[in-house]
Scaffold this motif. Structure first.
Motif, mmCIF file in Angstrom:
data_model
loop_
_atom_site.group_PDB
_atom_site.id
_atom_site.type_symbol
_atom_site.label_atom_id
_atom_site.label_comp_id
_atom_site.label_asym_id
_atom_site.label_seq_id
_atom_site.Cartn_x
_atom_site.Cartn_y
_atom_site.Cartn_z
ATOM 1 N N HIS A 99 75.741 31.278 56.917
ATOM 2 C CA HIS A 99 74.775 32.301 57.367
ATOM 3 C C HIS A 99 73.591 31.923 57.555
ATOM 4 N N MET A 100 73.004 31.398 56.938
ATOM 5 C CA MET A 100 72.008 31.642 57.057
ATOM 6 C C MET A 100 70.678 31.082 58.220
ATOM 7 N N HIS A 101 71.578 29.405 57.770
ATOM 8 C CA HIS A 101 71.153 28.637 59.273
ATOM 9 C C HIS A 101 71.752 29.474 61.228
ATOM 10 N N THR A 102 72.416 30.440 60.980
ATOM 11 C CA THR A 102 73.124 31.133 61.851
ATOM 12 C C THR A 102 72.130 32.028 62.064
ATOM 13 N N GLU A 103 71.877 32.727 61.061
ATOM 14 C CA GLU A 103 70.775 33.654 61.113
ATOM 15 C C GLU A 103 69.099 32.993 61.466
ATOM 16 N N TYR A 104 68.478 32.221 61.226
ATOM 17 C CA TYR A 104 67.474 31.688 61.445
ATOM 18 C C TYR A 104 68.117 31.146 63.119
ATOM 19 N N VAL B 44 65.551 38.502 54.981
ATOM 20 C CA VAL B 44 66.881 38.183 55.451
ATOM 21 C C VAL B 44 66.682 37.049 53.882
ATOM 22 N N GLU B 45 65.836 36.439 53.856
ATOM 23 C CA GLU B 45 65.850 35.097 52.389
ATOM 24 C C GLU B 45 65.549 35.754 50.872
ATOM 25 N N VAL C 226 59.850 37.379 62.017
ATOM 26 C CA VAL C 226 59.259 37.189 60.615
ATOM 27 C C VAL C 226 59.147 37.902 59.430
ATOM 28 N N ARG C 227 59.224 39.565 60.066
ATOM 29 C CA ARG C 227 59.767 40.442 58.726
ATOM 30 C C ARG C 227 60.722 40.072 58.659
ATOM 31 N N HIS C 228 62.138 40.547 59.109
ATOM 32 C CA HIS C 228 63.263 40.053 58.962
ATOM 33 C C HIS C 228 63.373 38.775 58.577
ATOM 34 N N LEU C 229 62.777 38.097 58.876
ATOM 35 C CA LEU C 229 63.756 36.876 57.626
ATOM 36 C C LEU C 229 63.198 36.559 56.974
ATOM 37 N N ALA C 230 62.073 37.240 56.101
ATOM 38 C CA ALA C 230 62.048 37.508 55.005
ATOM 39 C C ALA C 230 62.456 38.266 53.836
ATOM 40 N N PRO D 206 63.415 46.091 47.664
ATOM 41 C CA PRO D 206 63.565 45.356 48.620
ATOM 42 C C PRO D 206 62.401 45.106 49.432
ATOM 43 N N LEU D 207 62.747 43.765 50.915
ATOM 44 C CA LEU D 207 61.559 44.524 52.543
ATOM 45 C C LEU D 207 61.867 45.215 53.176
ATOM 46 N N TYR D 208 60.440 45.738 53.974
ATOM 47 C CA TYR D 208 61.138 46.830 55.373
ATOM 48 C C TYR D 208 62.247 47.190 55.057
ATOM 49 N N GLY D 209 62.830 48.299 53.819
ATOM 50 C CA GLY D 209 63.365 49.272 53.938
ATOM 51 C C GLY D 209 65.223 48.094 53.605
ATOM 52 N N GLY D 210 65.095 46.869 53.345
ATOM 53 C CA GLY D 210 66.889 46.317 53.052
ATOM 54 C C GLY D 210 67.936 45.910 53.563
ATOM 55 N N PRO D 211 68.519 45.768 53.494
ATOM 56 C CA PRO D 211 69.666 45.521 54.267
ATOM 57 C C PRO D 211 70.495 46.922 55.501
#
Length: 179
Positions: free
Chosen positions: A154-159, A77-78, A71-75, A93-98
């Motif tokens: 890419h978003m579809h692949t990530e999810y 990524v979004e 959940v954190r990772h996909l937030a 950035p969320l959770y440290g960024g890329p």
């Protein structure tokens, strides 16, 4: 005194269509966005009904994956792909960024309710950031041109990758399948 334990909520609009939450014929953009909406809803549905402790559980050692980490990772990524890269928003950035794994490593049940709410709150902001970007619009990604269309792919692949993880994690946590 009654103590109520927080559990992850079901999505506001549970997945209803077999493939997408949008059209399955016609213009490309509504199809891509409908499929992305479905994937987002599926993640919330897989997590729904679990306690904070269950969301943070890492049931597949040696992996550090947890549903809360996903959940954190996909937030993140979004935010990175849609708000920062496509829309050029100057947001923290969320959770440290890329490139930073704190989204997975620092998943703490004490913050689960906040982290799920962050994911849910990020979605309309990401949609708004994407709304005015034509599919052919290009961003610079590591010195190369990348279209919004490719970002959505890419978003579809990530999810898709992480929803498979989520299904396995949920089954290990409490035996629930088919979400």
């Amino acid at each position: 005194m009654i103590c109520v334990t927080w559990t992850s909520p079901f999505p506001a609009e549970p997945p209803t269509l077999p493939i997408t939450d949008g059209p399955i014929t016609g213009d490309e953009r509504p199809i891509l966005l409908g499929m992305l909406a479905r994937q987002r809803s599926c993640l919330l549905n897989v997590c729904a009904g679990l306690t904070a402790e269950q969301l943070a559980e890492r049931p597949l050692p040696p992996s550090t994956l947890s549903l809360l980490g996903l959940v954190r990772h996909l937030a993140k990524v979004e935010r990175v792909w849609l708000r920062q890269r496509i829309a050029g928003e100057d947001v923290a950035p969320l959770y440290g960024g890329p490139g930073d794994d704190s989204d997975f490593d620092d998943a703490d049940p004490a913050h689960a309710e906040r982290d799920v709410a962050t994911f849910v709150a990020e979605l309309p902001l990401a949609d708004a950031a994407l709304a005015s970007a034509p599919l052919d619009h290009e961003i610079d990604f590591r010195g190369r041109a990348m279209s919004v269309r490719a970002v959505l792919a890419h978003m579809h692949t990530e999810y898709a990758r992480h929803l498979g993880h989520a299904d396995m994690l949920r089954e290990r946590v409490d035996g629930v399948t088919g979400r």
